[in-house]
Design an enzyme around this catalytic site. Structure first.
Site, short mmCIF file in Angstrom:
data_model
loop_
_atom_site.label_atom_id
_atom_site.label_comp_id
_atom_site.label_asym_id
_atom_site.label_seq_id
_atom_site.Cartn_x
_atom_site.Cartn_y
_atom_site.Cartn_z
N GLY A 273 2.86 43.45 -2.91
CA GLY A 273 2.50 42.03 -2.91
C GLY A 273 3.28 41.28 -3.96
N ASN A 274 2.85 40.08 -4.30
CA ASN A 274 3.51 39.33 -5.37
C ASN A 274 2.47 38.43 -6.05
OD1 ASN A 274 3.51 36.61 -4.05
ND2 ASN A 274 4.74 37.74 -2.53
N HIS A 275 2.92 37.73 -7.09
CA HIS A 275 1.96 36.98 -7.94
C HIS A 275 1.63 35.58 -7.42
CE1 HIS A 275 1.79 40.02 -10.98
NE2 HIS A 275 3.12 40.03 -11.11
N SER A 276 2.04 35.23 -6.22
CA SER A 276 1.75 33.88 -5.73
C SER A 276 0.23 33.63 -5.72
CB SER A 276 2.30 33.71 -4.32
OG SER A 276 1.78 32.54 -3.76
#
Ligand code: CTP
Length: 402
Positions: free
Chosen positions: A209-212
């Site tokens: 995933g990512n930090h968005s």
């Protein structure tokens, strides 16, 4: 929807029809409007302030000061804070006072201090209504820019039948709602917004995933809604609350996001893709939790479909397509390249070099680039204000069809 958040002052006059205002207040409060009631002294004989304050969830004001506390009711402040003032039921007496600037109570002081649209819904017996003096007063109010919500024909309190019955609460509500709708520039337009990260499953318990946080996309969706658009928000996993009056389509992976965006794309006039979509996804998803074994471990990944580029390839000339670019170096060049490659109308560039910009912050600093390669640089702002900047560009370029 159109009345949500509006400050509406209802000025109630002394008429038997005052009881209908209780229902009107309920409709307005249900539509999330903020209602403040002012009554003339005579009106309190027809319906109690307690009933209207309970329904409106606000104290009802009758006089220039509060009898219990002696506190002054600032008529100028009440008038200037109002988005709309509605005089209902508007009696022949109050209409005459409005037409002639007679200021003998708080209600009239508020009316005379108003700068917002003023509506009035007359209620009186048919002969009073027909009287040339009443008609000439009403004509005067039209000249002042006040808006009449016409009375209906029907049985009157006197037992007579004719024109002069206060419009039904539902009618008054729809009148205000329609007026408010007409002012929204994106009314009737469909908008599609993507937001948040995507999660690409590795096994049943892990993902890439990512930090968005999704905050930027949610702020854009909210702003488009406030401008009247019918918004669909395709959202990756976020901790944000589901916004009101927006169709939220929750998705997890890039593949699901693609499918949802393609579904809503054709009918959308405005498409803003702000999601931080994973560029790669595992080729295989393990059906059981992967156990720890060797010291090194690698996962084979394949490219995801570029959603924005897919939509860009299908874009019709009546559609406005806006993408985002998150860059760490050669920012302008990379962003312009993405704009051309993905066939966008605008690209919103965030640079990771800028403090307070990008993921998981409440602020953002953007540069918006158009198809001619011209860029507008904006200062660091809250994401809500950045959404307003993006939407003001949308408003300048929105095609009038679709
Ligand atoms: N985007 C998309 N689908 C993908 C990847 C990105 O729709 N699979 C969209 C994003 O929503 C964003 C834009 O493409 O509007 C740019 O995303 P970004 O990650 O900056 O660029 P990429 O195209 O992925 O290019 P790169 O990773 O090489 O910078």
């Amino acid at each position: 929807m159109a009345l949500a958040g509006k400050n509406i002052v209802i000025a109630v006059c002394g008429s038997i029809a005052a009881y209908k205002i209780a229902t009107l207040i309920r409709l307005l409060v249900k539509a999330d409007a903020q209602v403040k009631v002012i009554m003339s002294e005579d009106a309190t004989a027809f319906i109690t302030p307690l009933t209207l304050s309970t329904l409106s969830k606000n104290p009802v004001l009758v006089d220039y000061y509060q009898p219990d506390t002696g506190e002054w009711n600032n008529h100028v402040e009440i008038a200037l804070n109002a988005d709309y003032i509605l005089v209902a039921p508007a009696t022949a007496n109050t209409i005459a006072k409005m037409a002639n600037g007679l200021c003998d109570n708080l209600l009239m002081a508020v009316y005379l201090s108003a700068k917002c649209p003023v509506f009035f819904a007359p209620a009186m017996d048919l002969d009073m209504w027909k009287h040339p003096s009443t008609q000439s007063n009403i004509a005067k109010l039209g000249v002042y820019g006040n808006i009449i919500i016409p009375p209906e024909k029907g049985e009157l309190a006197s037992g007579l039948v004719g024109e002069g019955r206060l419009a039904e609460p539902e009618e008054i509500f729809h009148f205000l709602e329609n007026y408010s709708n007409q002012k929204l520039p994106l009314l009737g337009k469909k908008a599609l917004v993507s937001a948040g990260p995507t999660y690409e499953a590795i096994d049943p318990v892990r993902f890439i995933g990512n930090h968005s946080s999704g905050k930027m996309g949610y702020a854009i969706a909210q702003q488009l809604k406030e401008l009247g658009a019918d918004v669909t928000l395709v959202s990756g996993p976020t901790a944000l609350l589901k916004p009101d009056q927006i169709t939220v389509v929750p998705v997890t992976s890039a593949a699901e996001m693609l499918q949802a965006c393609e579904k809503y794309f054709d009918h959308a006039a405005i498409i803003v893709m702000s999601a931080a979509v994973a560029d790669y996804t595992p080729i295989e998803v393990a059906s059981q939790k992967i156990k720890k074994k060797e010291d090194e471990f690698s996962i084979a990944l394949k490219k995801t479909t570029d959603i924005l580029a897919t939509l860009g390839s299908k874009k019709k000339k009546e559609q406005l397509l806006i993408g985002f670019a998150l860059e760490t170096n050669n920012e302008l060049e990379n962003a312009k390249d993405k704009l051309v490659r993905k066939n966008l109308d605008f690209i919103v560039l965030n640079s990771m070099q800028d403090q307070g910009a990008g993921f998981a912050t409440d602020t953002n600093k953007v540069t918006i680039i158009n198809r001619s390669g011209e860029s507008s640089v904006f200062p660091l702002k809250s994401k809500e204000d950045v959404a307003k900047d993006i939407c003001s560009i949308i408003l300048q370029h929105i095609p009038s069809t679709i």
